[in-house]
Write an enzyme that holds these catalytic residues in place. Structure first.
Site, PDB file in Angstrom:
ATOM      1  N   ASP A 165      38.405  29.601  89.199  1.00 22.08           N
ATOM      2  CA  ASP A 165      37.627  30.838  89.279  1.00 22.08           C
ATOM      3  C   ASP A 165      36.320  30.597  90.031  1.00 22.08           C
ATOM      4  OD1 ASP A 165      36.926  33.452  88.755  1.00 22.08           O
ATOM      5  OD2 ASP A 165      37.089  33.292  86.580  1.00 22.08           O
ATOM      6  N   ASP A 183      40.358  41.818  88.787  1.00 15.39           N
ATOM      7  CA  ASP A 183      40.103  41.939  87.346  1.00 15.39           C
ATOM      8  C   ASP A 183      40.521  43.311  86.849  1.00 15.39           C
ATOM      9  OD1 ASP A 183      39.192  39.441  86.895  1.00 15.39           O
ATOM     10  OD2 ASP A 183      37.062  39.947  86.900  1.00 15.39           O
TER      11      ASP A 183
END
Ligand code: DGJ
Length: 735
Positions: free
Chosen positions: A478, A548
């Site tokens: 990430d 997301d």
């Protein structure tokens, strides 16, 4: 496929069955762009396209004033002599001059394709797949050399390009602008398509007509970003998904970039892409060199689906690497939306167990397993397991997950640190920051100075120890904030201009070290969702978390937009809980899966919380995906109806041999008393009969008459309501 050099006229012709790319050495000794497009005959004589004429206000060669670069099309243009448009490069010499005059010196044509050290690049497996031309140019006065690389593939309508600057002179020279390619086109009758957005709404297609002036998309965030993406399309006015001419330009790079089209007032277009020149300065010392990132040009006359399919196939087969390259992706269950950072081993195991029961193949533990990390204000950078949450460590949890029969994956965010962490307290100079100035925060975190060897070594040591000790099968890498105060403490003033580029080189290097040690590991890249889903990253991580935003309706747009430049197998897509955490919308579990199937597919919720009925559906969804993921992730993907243009979205995949296909269609809002709307399919064999759960049809019927997709008004049934979707599988009947 071949690359032919015509010595008498100094012309290079790169061609395969679909395209031609012709370069000619111009009267000033620099290479000119003569043609790029549909394959034309190979012959000497295309240098007639070089223009010599009297034109007011233009300047030209002292030996032939009628030759001006301004009126010609250059392969790798410079600024400062007779071309007044933006240049592909700029070198700053010791005396303050920016003027270069590179002239053809030699060339080399060879089979295959060389790699680029430290950077992502397309490759070949066999030498006869492609040919590469290297044109060497030199600037006599300064001793600088420039190498232009062009690769043409036998079976893809693409040209890959990159450049190298070599300092063969006696003085250091600063490279202050370095595009990977520049392409001059003879007209500007194009519509520019870029893919931009923001967090939770990545890669929306945005179109505008090219006109005099500059159209550009760029990132100065230190990563390619959700706001911009290093991929654009130039299409003709009448080009649509299934017909018409278009050029795609994709940059294999994940840092600051610019892609721009400059239309001059004579109506020609200069398209270029490369490292963003803002804050870029790379000193090349005598004997030194600089290699640009690679960029890929793709051409089609068969519409945008064809252009995307070329990139899908090329990137899956010759950009992605390793054992996962063309393998069906494991169906995963990620705990992030289920628990955030509030978990312990018992909770994780109960979620994993239920996943295993449903048929999940890979369990992924997301953020929160290390350091003092209970929320996003602390702990980042302390890559030591939090034994309060996981008493037997990651190794213990991994063993239990493996014992259930699933693979185990783990989340890292290596590039970042919270000020409230042991790492930052020990090494406050390990972050990008300007001494004496505020250090901006994003999600309560700072960016590590990845350009420092000691930072890279710390991360490598931590990640590799955990991966090997705990037997990790998958890593989600990430990256959750934009770079600010891009200053590397301890470097010289001049070197600060290298930091953005060195940063991304260091990210690539860390990936490379881990890939070398753990070749079987599956990486999924992520940057607050899809903020680093670019072609460069695919070289290291064959899949990227798409967004997301896991809302099925929003995902239609995100996945549709992403499919223009990136393979379906690269798009991380999960079924999550409802009401959706990003939008509050409630969609059926069917529609959530019907959207998520078109990606890597997985779940991101606590399956224990589903009703028995929905859980049974999850089992069937997983069984469906196991049966069809080879087709979905490896087939030819067609966009049929755009979610940006109305209430419906539809897409389909077709196997290479056309014997199997899947259509998915989605209706966002319910329509009372609808008309009869049909969608025409694409890519099928017109003569093949296909069986579907609605009956048997010829491919010709499905492609020309289509399938009805409006909900049929059936008084005996309750209307389906909002967010309705359907999947139709087509199996060819062998006669
Ligand atoms: C952002 C990612 O996109 C999410 O999927 C999740 O991993 C969080 N970071 C964790 O902090």
């Amino acid at each position: 496929m071949d690359i032919v050099y015509h010595g008498k006229t100094k012309e290079f012709h790169l061609f395969n069955d679909d395209i031609s790319y012709i370069i000619g050495i111009m009267p000033d000794g620099s290479p000119g762009q003569l043609y790029f497009g549909k394959r034309v005959h190979d012959r000497e004589g295309y240098s007639r396209l070089i223009i010599r004429e009297d034109r007011s206000m233009a300047v030209g060669l002292p030996s032939d004033e009628r030759f001006s670069l301004e009126m010609n099309r250059s392969e790798y243009p410079s600024f400062g002599t007779s071309d007044m448009r933006h240049p592909a490069f700029e070198l700053l010499y010791d005396n303050g001059s920016h003027v270069s005059a590179f002239k053809y010196m030699s060339h080399d044509i060879r089979d295959g394709k060389p790699g680029i050290e430290g950077l992502p690049a397309l490759y070949t497996e066999k030498d006869d797949e492609a040919k590469t031309l290297k044109i060497v140019l030199s600037d006599e006065l300064t001793g600088m050399e420039l190498e232009l690389f062009y690769t043409i593939y036998a079976s893809h309508p693409v040209v890959a390009r990159s450049v190298v600057f070599r300092n063969k002179g006696k003085e250091a020279v600063s490279l202050v602008r370095c595009m990977s390619l520049s392409l001059d086109l003879p007209d500007h009758d194009y519509i520019w398509m870029q893919f931009s957005g923001a967090w939770a709404r990545e890669k929306y297609p945005v179109e505008r007509k090219l006109d005099w002036g500059i159209t550009a998309i760029a990132s100065l965030r230190g990563h390619s970003s959700a706001n911009a993406n290093p991929f654009v399309i130039l299409k003709r006015k009448h080009t649509d998904e299934s017909a018409g001419e278009a050029i795609g330009l994709s940059l294999l790079y994940s840092g600051n970039f610019i892609t721009q089209a400059e239309v001059d007032t004579y109506g020609t277009t200069r398209l270029m892409t490369g490292i963003h020149p803002e804050r870029f300065l790379w000193e090349i010392c005598p004997g030194g060199s600089f290699h640009s990132p690679e960029a890929v040009l793709v051409w089609t006359q068969n519409g945008l689906n064809d252009l995307s399919q070329t990139l899908h196939t090329l990137y899956r087969r010759r950009l992605c690497r390793g054992p996962w390259r063309e393998k069906e992706r494991p169906i995963l269950l990620n705990n992030w939306e289920a628990t955030m950072m509030d978990f312990d081993e018992e909770k994780i195991l109960s979620i994993a167990k239920k996943g295993c029961e449903a048929g999940v193949e890979l369990f992924v533990l997301d953020d929160g397993w290390f350091g003092a990390r209970d929320d996003d204000t602390g702990g980042l950078g302390d890559w030591y397991v939090n034994t309060g949450k996981l008493p037997d460590g990651i190794a213990g949890l991994s063993r239990r997950i493996h014992d259930m029969g699933m693979k185990f994956g783990l989340w890292f965010e290596p590039e970042m640190v919270n000020p409230d962490s042991e790492l930052y307290r020990a090494h406050p100079d390990w972050v990008l920051a300007v001494p004496g100035r505020d250090r901006s925060l994003g999600r309560h975190q700072m960016v590590l100075d990845m350009t420092k060897e000691e930072v890279q070594d710390y991360l490598y040591e931590r990640m590799s120890s955990i991966i090997s000790e705990a037997d990790i099968d998958y890593v989600k890498w990430d990256m959750n904030r934009t770079i600010s105060e891009c200053f590397s403490i301890g470097r010289s003033a001049k070197e600060q201009g290298t930091v953005y580029h060195r940063y991304i080189l260091a990210v690539y290097r860390l990936y490379e070290r881990l890939i070398a040690d753990f070749p079987e590991l599956l990486f999924e890249s992520c940057a607050s969702g899809g903020a680093r889903h670019d072609a460069g990253m695919l070289y290291y991580a064959p899949q990227a978390w798409g967004s997301d935003d896991t809302d099925a309706v929003e995902r239609l747009k995100i996945q549709y937009g992403t499919s223009y430049g990136y393979p379906i197998a690269s798009i991380g897509s999960h079924v999550s809980e409802c009401p959706n955490q990003q939008t509050g919308r409630v969609c059926s579990i069917e529609t959530r899966a019907n959207v998520a199937y078109f990606g890597t597919f997985g779940y991101e919720l606590d399956l224990n919380e589903l009703s028995d009925e929905d859980f049974d559906k999850v089992r069937s969804q997983i069984a469906f995906m196991k049966k069809y993921r080879g087709l979905i992730q490896g087939g030819r993907f067609y966009r049929l109806l755009s979610p940006f243009e109305g209430n419906y979205c539809a897409w389909m995949v077709v196997s290479d041999d056309k014997s199997r296909a899947i259509l998915a269609y989605y209706r966002v809002l319910a329509e009372p008393n609808p008309g009869h709307r049909r969608v025409k399919l694409q890519g099928l064999d017109p003569d093949m009969r296909y069986s579907t759960d609605e009956g048997e049809y010829y491919g010709s019927e499905l492609m020309n008459i289509g399938i009805e997709i409006s909900a049929k008004p059936d008084p005996s049934r309750r209307p389906e309501g909002d967010y309705y979707s359907r999947i139709i599988v087509m199996e060819g009947i062998q006669s």
